[in-house]
Design a protein around this motif. Structure first.
Motif, PDB file in Angstrom:
ATOM      1  N   VAL A 192       0.855  -1.189   0.000  1.00 35.53           N
ATOM      2  CA  VAL A 192       0.000   0.000   0.000  1.00 35.53           C
ATOM      3  C   VAL A 192       0.888   1.234   0.000  1.00 35.53           C
ATOM      4  N   ILE A 193       0.481   2.225  -0.791  1.00 41.16           N
ATOM      5  CA  ILE A 193       1.227   3.473  -0.921  1.00 41.16           C
ATOM      6  C   ILE A 193       0.330   4.632  -0.500  1.00 41.16           C
ATOM      7  N   HIS A 194       0.944   5.648   0.081  1.00 35.17           N
ATOM      8  CA  HIS A 194       0.217   6.877   0.427  1.00 35.17           C
ATOM      9  C   HIS A 194       1.036   8.102   0.056  1.00 35.17           C
ATOM     10  N   SER A 195       0.338   9.131  -0.397  1.00 29.86           N
ATOM     11  CA  SER A 195       0.875  10.472  -0.265  1.00 29.86           C
ATOM     12  C   SER A 195       0.431  10.931   1.113  1.00 29.86           C
ATOM     13  N   ALA A 196       1.296  10.786   2.094  1.00 36.04           N
ATOM     14  CA  ALA A 196       0.955  11.160   3.469  1.00 36.04           C
ATOM     15  C   ALA A 196       0.896  12.670   3.640  1.00 36.04           C
ATOM     16  N   THR A 197       1.240  13.387   2.580  1.00 36.05           N
ATOM     17  CA  THR A 197       1.026  14.833   2.525  1.00 36.05           C
ATOM     18  C   THR A 197      -0.438  15.156   2.758  1.00 36.05           C
ATOM     19  N   LYS A 198      -1.324  14.266   2.320  1.00 36.30           N
ATOM     20  CA  LYS A 198      -2.748  14.545   2.287  1.00 36.30           C
ATOM     21  C   LYS A 198      -3.401  14.278   3.646  1.00 36.30           C
ATOM     22  N   TYR A 199      -4.297  13.310   3.744  1.00 37.56           N
ATOM     23  CA  TYR A 199      -5.082  13.140   4.961  1.00 37.56           C
ATOM     24  C   TYR A 199      -4.271  12.682   6.164  1.00 37.56           C
ATOM     25  N   ILE A 200      -3.192  11.927   5.951  1.00 40.47           N
ATOM     26  CA  ILE A 200      -2.416  11.436   7.086  1.00 40.47           C
ATOM     27  C   ILE A 200      -1.787  12.595   7.844  1.00 40.47           C
ATOM     28  N   SER A 201      -1.079  13.477   7.133  1.00 44.65           N
ATOM     29  CA  SER A 201      -0.515  14.668   7.791  1.00 44.65           C
ATOM     30  C   SER A 201      -1.616  15.700   8.040  1.00 44.65           C
ATOM     31  N   GLY A 202      -2.410  15.969   7.007  1.00 45.52           N
ATOM     32  CA  GLY A 202      -3.684  16.640   7.199  1.00 45.52           C
ATOM     33  C   GLY A 202      -3.704  18.132   7.412  1.00 45.52           C
ATOM     34  N   HIS A 203      -2.579  18.832   7.234  1.00 43.88           N
ATOM     35  CA  HIS A 203      -2.582  20.261   7.537  1.00 43.88           C
ATOM     36  C   HIS A 203      -1.986  21.139   6.435  1.00 43.88           C
ATOM     37  N   ASN A 204      -1.776  20.574   5.259  1.00 43.91           N
ATOM     38  CA  ASN A 204      -1.232  21.346   4.136  1.00 43.91           C
ATOM     39  C   ASN A 204       0.104  22.017   4.455  1.00 43.91           C
ATOM     40  N   ASP A 205       0.899  21.371   5.336  1.00 46.16           N
ATOM     41  CA  ASP A 205       2.158  22.016   5.708  1.00 46.16           C
ATOM     42  C   ASP A 205       3.357  21.064   5.709  1.00 46.16           C
ATOM     43  N   VAL A 206       3.181  19.868   5.141  1.00 38.56           N
ATOM     44  CA  VAL A 206       4.289  18.917   5.132  1.00 38.56           C
ATOM     45  C   VAL A 206       4.175  18.013   3.906  1.00 38.56           C
ATOM     46  N   LEU A 207       5.303  17.684   3.309  1.00 36.94           N
ATOM     47  CA  LEU A 207       5.368  16.677   2.258  1.00 36.94           C
ATOM     48  C   LEU A 207       5.801  15.356   2.884  1.00 36.94           C
ATOM     49  N   ALA A 208       5.057  14.289   2.588  1.00 37.09           N
ATOM     50  CA  ALA A 208       5.384  12.992   3.178  1.00 37.09           C
ATOM     51  C   ALA A 208       4.790  11.884   2.319  1.00 37.09           C
ATOM     52  N   GLY A 209       5.432  10.735   2.347  1.00 34.92           N
ATOM     53  CA  GLY A 209       4.927   9.562   1.634  1.00 34.92           C
ATOM     54  C   GLY A 209       5.090   8.323   2.485  1.00 34.92           C
ATOM     55  N   ALA A 210       4.408   7.257   2.096  1.00 33.19           N
ATOM     56  CA  ALA A 210       4.482   6.017   2.870  1.00 33.19           C
ATOM     57  C   ALA A 210       4.358   4.804   1.970  1.00 33.19           C
ATOM     58  N   ILE A 211       5.137   3.785   2.296  1.00 33.11           N
ATOM     59  CA  ILE A 211       4.999   2.452   1.702  1.00 33.11           C
ATOM     60  C   ILE A 211       4.762   1.500   2.857  1.00 33.11           C
ATOM     61  N   VAL A 212       3.670   0.748   2.802  1.00 32.64           N
ATOM     62  CA  VAL A 212       3.364  -0.236   3.845  1.00 32.64           C
ATOM     63  C   VAL A 212       3.244  -1.599   3.176  1.00 32.64           C
ATOM     64  N   ALA A 213       3.844  -2.594   3.794  1.00 30.30           N
ATOM     65  CA  ALA A 213       3.839  -3.935   3.198  1.00 30.30           C
ATOM     66  C   ALA A 213       3.291  -4.962   4.168  1.00 30.30           C
TER      67      ALA A 213
END
Length: 385
Positions: A192-213
Motif C-alpha cells: 500500500v502506498i500513500h501520499s501522506a502529505t494529504k489526509y495522514i498529515s492533514g494540515h497542508n504544511d508537510v510533504l510525506a509519503g508512505a509504503i506499507v507492506a
C-alpha cells in the motif's frame, strides 16, 4: 470497521527522559566505533539518509494504521511510488495501471520504457483492469482505491483474487480512501502506498509519503532502494506527520460528513451539470463504496459546471473561502482544475472517454462550517454567465 488509529501511539520510543511526544532526532550521523547500533529491524543506525529514530517511530505508526508488518516513510508521495516501483520492476516487467490515476504517477509509468518496462494502460473500471491482468500474467498492477479526479471506486477485493490467480502483484494507492475508510492489506493486497502529505498529515504544511507492506522481506528490499535513491523523509517532517495522525480519524470523518452535504447541495444546483461522489445513491459506485468503505465516502467531490472555460475562471475567481489550489486532505477547502493540473499528463485519447473536460472541477472539502462552504459555492456559481 474499528478506529484505524486505535493503539497506534503505544510503540515505545527510546528516550531517557520519558517524553510523551517522540523526540525529533535532527542528527545527520550517529555514534559509530566499528559497528553501528542496529535499528529494531536490523539495519545500522549510523546516518539519517538510511535510518532515523523519529522516522522509525512514524513507520511503526504507519504500519499499524494499514495493518501491515512494516513501513517506509518517504519525503513525498511520488517518492513512495518511485521507490516501490524501482525496487520491484526489472527489465522486461509489465506494469498495468488505469488511465485515470494521479498524473505524475502515470507519467512515471509511461517513461519506464527507457528501462525496458512495458506499461499497459487500461480504462479505470474493475472489469477492464481484471481483463488486462488475465491477458498479462506475472505483472505488476498499480491502482488507486478511489480514482483521481472522477472518484470511480475500484473493487480491490476482486482484483486481489484476479492478481493472485495470475501470479501478479497488486499495489494500491490508498491516499484518497485513507485507512479510515479501507485497509487494503486486510483484503490481501501486498503493498500500500500513500501520499501522506494529504489526509495522514492533514494540515497542508508537510510533504510525506508512505509504503506499507504485508510482508517484512518486501520492506527490506525497498529499504535498500530508499537508501540508494535518498527518498527518506526528514525528521521534522516525520514529526509533523506523526502530529497529523493523532487527529486523522476525527478529521477524515468530518471531511466525509461535509462532503456528503456538499454533494447533495451541488446535485440540486441549476448551474451544475453533474456531480461525482460515491456517497450519492445516483452514483454507479454507491453500492460498491457502501460495501467497501463502511458508510463513509471520502472528502472529495468532483463536479461539472454549466459553462465554458471562461465561466470556470469566473467561478474560481469568485470564491472567498475555498482556495483554488492543488492537493487535498487539509483543513482548508481547496478546489482545482484537473485538466490543467493532476489530470494533465493523461493521454488525450483517454480524457474524453474518462469524462475529464474543461467543465470539471475537483473540490477537497475542508473542515470549515459546511454552511460557509455552501454559501461560498452558491455565491461563486451565481457569477457564472
Amino acid at each position: 470497521m474499528g478506529n484505524a488509529t486505535d493503539s497506534i501511539h503505544g510503540h515505545d520510543h527510546v528516550d531517557e527522559y520519558g517524553s510523551v511526544i517522540p523526540p525529533i532526532y535532527l542528527s545527520t550521523p550517529f555514534r559509530q566505533i566499528i559497528e553501528a547500533n542496529p535499528s529494531d529491524r536490523g539495519f545500522d543506525l549510523k546516518y539519517s539518509r538510511e535510518e532515523n529514530p523519529t522516522v522509525r517511530y512514524l513507520e511503526h505508526v504507519l504500519a499499524k494504521l494499514e495493518k501491515g508488518v512494516d513501513a517506509l516513510a518517504t519525503n513525498n508521495g511520488m517518492a513512495a511510488v518511485s521507490t516501490a516501483l524501482i525496487s520491484i520492476l526489472k527489465s522486461g516487467s509489465r506494469l498495468i495501471l488505469p488511465a485515470e490515476i494521479y498524473g505524475t504517477t502515470l507519467g512515471l509509468a509511461i517513461n519506464m520504457d527507457k528501462f525496458n518496462v512495458r506499461t499497459i494502460i487500461t480504462m479505470p473500471e474493475t472489469e477492464d483492469l481484471a481483463e488486462a491482468i488475465k491477458s498479462n500474467p506475472n505483472s505488476i498492477i498499480l491502482i488507486e482505491t478511489l480514482t483521481n479526479p472522477m472518484l470511480r471506486v475500484i473493487d480491490v477485493d476482486y482484483l486481489v483474487k484476479v492478481s493472485k490467480d495470475n501470479d501478479s502483484l497488486l499495489i494500491v494507492d490508498n491516499t484518497m480512501a485513507t485507512p479510515i475508510l479501507y485497509r487494503p492489506i486486510e483484503h490481501g493486497v501486498g503493498i500500500v502506498i500513500h501520499s501522506a502529505t494529504k489526509y495522514i498529515s492533514g494540515h497542508n504544511d508537510v510533504l510525506a509519503g508512505a509504503i506499507v507492506a504485508g510482508e517484512a522481506n518486501v520492506i527490506e528490499e525497498m529499504w535498500q532502494w530508499r537508501r540508494r535513491l535518498g527518498t527518506i523523509i526528514q525528521p521534522l517532517d516525520a514529526y509533523l506527520a506523526l502530529r497529523g495522525v493523532k487527529t486523522m480519524s476525527l478529521r477524515v470523518r468530518k471531511h466525509c460528513e461535509n462532503a456528503m452535504i456538499i454533494a447533495d447541495y451541488l446535485s440540486n444546483h441549476s448551474k451544475i451539470k453533474e456531480v461525482y461522489y460515491p456517497g450519492l445513491k445516483s452514483s454507479p459506485y454507491h453500492e460498491l463504496a457502501s460495501r467497501m468503505f463502511n458508510g463513509l465516502y471520502g472528502g472529495i467531490v468532483s463536479f461539472k459546471v454549466k459553462g465554458d472555460k471562461e465561466g470556470v475562471r469566473v467561478f474560481l475567481n469568485s470564491l472567498k473561502i475555498i482556495k483554488p489550489a492543488p492537493s487535498f486532505g487539509g483543513p482548508e477547502s481547496l478546489i482545482m482544475y484537473p485538466i490543467t493540473s493532476a489530470a494533465q499528463p493523461i493521454p488525450e485519447e483517454y480524457k474524453a472517454k474518462l469524462g475529464i473536460d474543461e467543465s470539471l472541477l475537483r473540490l477537497s472539502v475542508g473542515l470549515e462550517d459546511v454552511e460557509d462552504i455552501i454559501n461560498d459555492l452558491d455565491n461563486a456559481l451565481r457569477q457564472i454567465p
